[in-house]
Design a protein around this motif. Structure first.
Motif, PDB file in Angstrom:
ATOM      1  N   SER A  84      32.598  26.930  38.382  1.00 39.63           N
ATOM      2  CA  SER A  84      33.980  26.553  38.695  1.00 39.63           C
ATOM      3  C   SER A  84      34.012  25.655  39.919  1.00 39.63           C
ATOM      4  N   THR A  85      35.205  25.237  40.251  1.00 39.34           N
ATOM      5  CA  THR A  85      35.433  24.414  41.432  1.00 39.34           C
ATOM      6  C   THR A  85      35.858  25.282  42.617  1.00 39.34           C
ATOM      7  N   SER A  86      35.382  26.523  42.655  1.00 34.72           N
ATOM      8  CA  SER A  86      35.757  27.482  43.701  1.00 34.72           C
ATOM      9  C   SER A  86      35.611  26.885  45.094  1.00 34.72           C
ATOM     10  N   GLN A  87      36.612  27.146  45.903  1.00 37.12           N
ATOM     11  CA  GLN A  87      36.625  26.696  47.292  1.00 37.12           C
ATOM     12  C   GLN A  87      36.688  27.882  48.253  1.00 37.12           C
ATOM     13  N   GLY A  88      36.380  29.087  47.758  1.00 35.79           N
ATOM     14  CA  GLY A  88      36.422  30.280  48.601  1.00 35.79           C
ATOM     15  C   GLY A  88      37.680  31.089  48.349  1.00 35.79           C
ATOM     16  N   ALA A  89      37.940  32.019  49.238  1.00 36.74           N
ATOM     17  CA  ALA A  89      39.074  32.934  49.075  1.00 36.74           C
ATOM     18  C   ALA A  89      39.619  33.326  50.442  1.00 36.74           C
ATOM     19  N   PRO A  90      40.911  33.648  50.499  1.00 37.01           N
ATOM     20  CA  PRO A  90      41.507  34.040  51.782  1.00 37.01           C
ATOM     21  C   PRO A  90      41.301  35.508  52.131  1.00 37.01           C
ATOM     22  N   GLY A  91      40.747  36.299  51.221  1.00 41.45           N
ATOM     23  CA  GLY A  91      40.530  37.716  51.508  1.00 41.45           C
ATOM     24  C   GLY A  91      40.737  38.552  50.262  1.00 41.45           C
ATOM     25  N   VAL A  92      40.774  39.853  50.462  1.00 55.80           N
ATOM     26  CA  VAL A  92      40.980  40.808  49.378  1.00 55.80           C
ATOM     27  C   VAL A  92      42.280  41.554  49.670  1.00 55.80           C
ATOM     28  N   ASP A  93      43.171  41.579  48.689  1.00 56.36           N
ATOM     29  CA  ASP A  93      44.452  42.256  48.874  1.00 56.36           C
ATOM     30  C   ASP A  93      44.331  43.759  48.714  1.00 56.36           C
ATOM     31  N   SER A  94      43.538  44.192  47.748  1.00 56.34           N
ATOM     32  CA  SER A  94      43.318  45.626  47.548  1.00 56.34           C
ATOM     33  C   SER A  94      41.981  45.850  46.871  1.00 56.34           C
ATOM     34  N   CYS A  95      41.401  47.001  47.157  1.00 59.95           N
ATOM     35  CA  CYS A  95      40.157  47.414  46.509  1.00 59.95           C
ATOM     36  C   CYS A  95      40.157  48.933  46.490  1.00 59.95           C
ATOM     37  N   GLU A  96      40.070  49.490  45.293  1.00 61.59           N
ATOM     38  CA  GLU A  96      40.053  50.940  45.139  1.00 61.59           C
ATOM     39  C   GLU A  96      38.791  51.358  44.408  1.00 61.59           C
ATOM     40  N   ARG A 131      43.462  40.151  39.123  1.00 61.18           N
ATOM     41  CA  ARG A 131      43.266  41.607  39.125  1.00 61.18           C
ATOM     42  C   ARG A 131      41.948  41.847  38.407  1.00 61.18           C
ATOM     43  N   HIS A 132      41.099  42.645  39.036  1.00 60.18           N
ATOM     44  CA  HIS A 132      39.778  42.940  38.491  1.00 60.18           C
ATOM     45  C   HIS A 132      39.691  44.425  38.179  1.00 60.18           C
ATOM     46  N   GLU A 133      39.146  44.752  37.019  1.00 65.45           N
ATOM     47  CA  GLU A 133      38.899  46.139  36.646  1.00 65.45           C
ATOM     48  C   GLU A 133      37.460  46.252  36.168  1.00 65.45           C
ATOM     49  N   ILE A 134      36.733  47.191  36.780  1.00 66.95           N
ATOM     50  CA  ILE A 134      35.310  47.374  36.490  1.00 66.95           C
ATOM     51  C   ILE A 134      35.107  48.797  35.970  1.00 66.95           C
ATOM     52  N   TYR A 135      34.366  48.904  34.863  1.00 70.12           N
ATOM     53  CA  TYR A 135      34.140  50.180  34.182  1.00 70.12           C
ATOM     54  C   TYR A 135      32.652  50.473  34.076  1.00 70.12           C
ATOM     55  N   ASN A 136      32.309  51.751  33.999  1.00 68.21           N
ATOM     56  CA  ASN A 136      30.932  52.137  33.714  1.00 68.21           C
ATOM     57  C   ASN A 136      30.729  52.200  32.202  1.00 68.21           C
ATOM     58  N   LEU A 141      36.996  53.812  34.710  1.00 69.68           N
ATOM     59  CA  LEU A 141      37.297  52.824  35.742  1.00 69.68           C
ATOM     60  C   LEU A 141      36.605  53.237  37.036  1.00 69.68           C
ATOM     61  N   VAL A 142      35.727  52.373  37.554  1.00 71.87           N
ATOM     62  CA  VAL A 142      35.040  52.685  38.807  1.00 71.87           C
ATOM     63  C   VAL A 142      35.601  51.900  39.982  1.00 71.87           C
ATOM     64  N   CYS A 143      36.196  50.737  39.719  1.00 74.23           N
ATOM     65  CA  CYS A 143      36.761  49.931  40.805  1.00 74.23           C
ATOM     66  C   CYS A 143      37.876  49.051  40.263  1.00 74.23           C
ATOM     67  N   ALA A 144      38.966  48.977  41.015  1.00 77.00           N
ATOM     68  CA  ALA A 144      40.063  48.058  40.703  1.00 77.00           C
ATOM     69  C   ALA A 144      40.361  47.284  41.986  1.00 77.00           C
ATOM     70  N   SER A 145      40.501  45.991  41.857  1.00 78.78           N
ATOM     71  CA  SER A 145      40.780  45.190  43.047  1.00 78.78           C
ATOM     72  C   SER A 145      41.656  43.991  42.694  1.00 78.78           C
ATOM     73  N   GLU A 146      42.273  43.444  43.735  1.00 82.66           N
ATOM     74  CA  GLU A 146      43.099  42.245  43.590  1.00 82.66           C
ATOM     75  C   GLU A 146      42.795  41.304  44.743  1.00 82.66           C
ATOM     76  N   ASN A 147      42.710  40.039  44.419  1.00 83.01           N
ATOM     77  CA  ASN A 147      42.531  39.014  45.441  1.00 83.01           C
ATOM     78  C   ASN A 147      42.888  37.659  44.870  1.00 83.01           C
ATOM     79  N   SER A 148      43.019  36.706  45.762  1.00 81.17           N
ATOM     80  CA  SER A 148      43.253  35.324  45.362  1.00 81.17           C
ATOM     81  C   SER A 148      42.032  34.487  45.692  1.00 81.17           C
ATOM     82  N   GLY A 149      41.871  33.411  44.951  1.00 76.73           N
ATOM     83  CA  GLY A 149      40.806  32.459  45.219  1.00 76.73           C
ATOM     84  C   GLY A 149      41.369  31.058  45.192  1.00 76.73           C
ATOM     85  N   PHE A 150      40.687  30.160  45.862  1.00 75.38           N
ATOM     86  CA  PHE A 150      41.090  28.755  45.887  1.00 75.38           C
ATOM     87  C   PHE A 150      40.171  27.959  44.961  1.00 75.38           C
TER      88      PHE A 150
END
Length: 160
Positions: A84-96, A131-136, A141-150
């Motif tokens: 992708s043309t990713s330019q980084g991210a400003p942070g993570v809004d949530s991670c559980e 919104r990211h959801e990761i499963y075993n 569900l082992v992890c749910a997180s939200e963030n933005s990327g540029f």
């Protein structure tokens, strides 16, 4: 993924439309990897020793939550960011961390675009909220997180 691909074929801001989903994984988790990460960054007993992990509330040799995040970042790179043309991210809004990630687990998941907008302050760049959801392997569900990327825009003049 090869970051040296033709820029025209890379995922750009315009490709991240709300509702778009990107598959992540599989990512197999090994005991050696858990111990190596913990030895350097989070040397707690449940991350270093199978018996200590089993004696803990985690139920086995478990990855540090920070290691889980690192594995998920690898899954993002392999799933879409690396092409992708990713330019980084400003942070993570949530991670559980919903469940422990144990040695022998295989992680899979999805990144779903929640919204996207061009940045007025940075022409040619757009922000994409995920919104990211990761499963075993058991579908837990082992992890749910939200963030933005540029991401760089493919066509700076295209209206959105």
């Amino acid at each position: 993924m090869n970051n040296q691909q033709d820029p025209a074929k890379k995922l750009a801001f315009e490709d991240f439309k709300p509702g778009s989903r990107f598959e992540l994984g599989p990512y197999p988790v090994s005991a050696g990897e858990i111990i190596a990460f913990a030895s350097e960054f989070d040397p707690q007993p449940m991350h270093l020793d199978e018996a200590a992990g089993k004696a803990s509330i985690l139920g086995g040799l478990s990855a540090s939550g920070w290691h889980t995040c690192s594995m998920i970042m690898r899954m993002f790179i392999d799933g879409y960011i690396g092409n992708s043309t990713s330019q980084g991210a400003p942070g993570v809004d949530s991670c559980e961390w919903k469940r422990p990630v144990l040695a022998g687990d295989t992680l899979r998941g999805t990144s779903t675009v929640q919204s996207s907008r061009r940045l007025e302050s940075r022409p040619g760049i757009g922000a994409v909220a995920f919104r990211h959801e990761i499963y075993n392997q058991r579908g837990e569900l082992v992890c749910a997180s939200e963030n933005s990327g540029f991401f760089a825009c493919r066509d700076e003049g295209e209206s959105r």
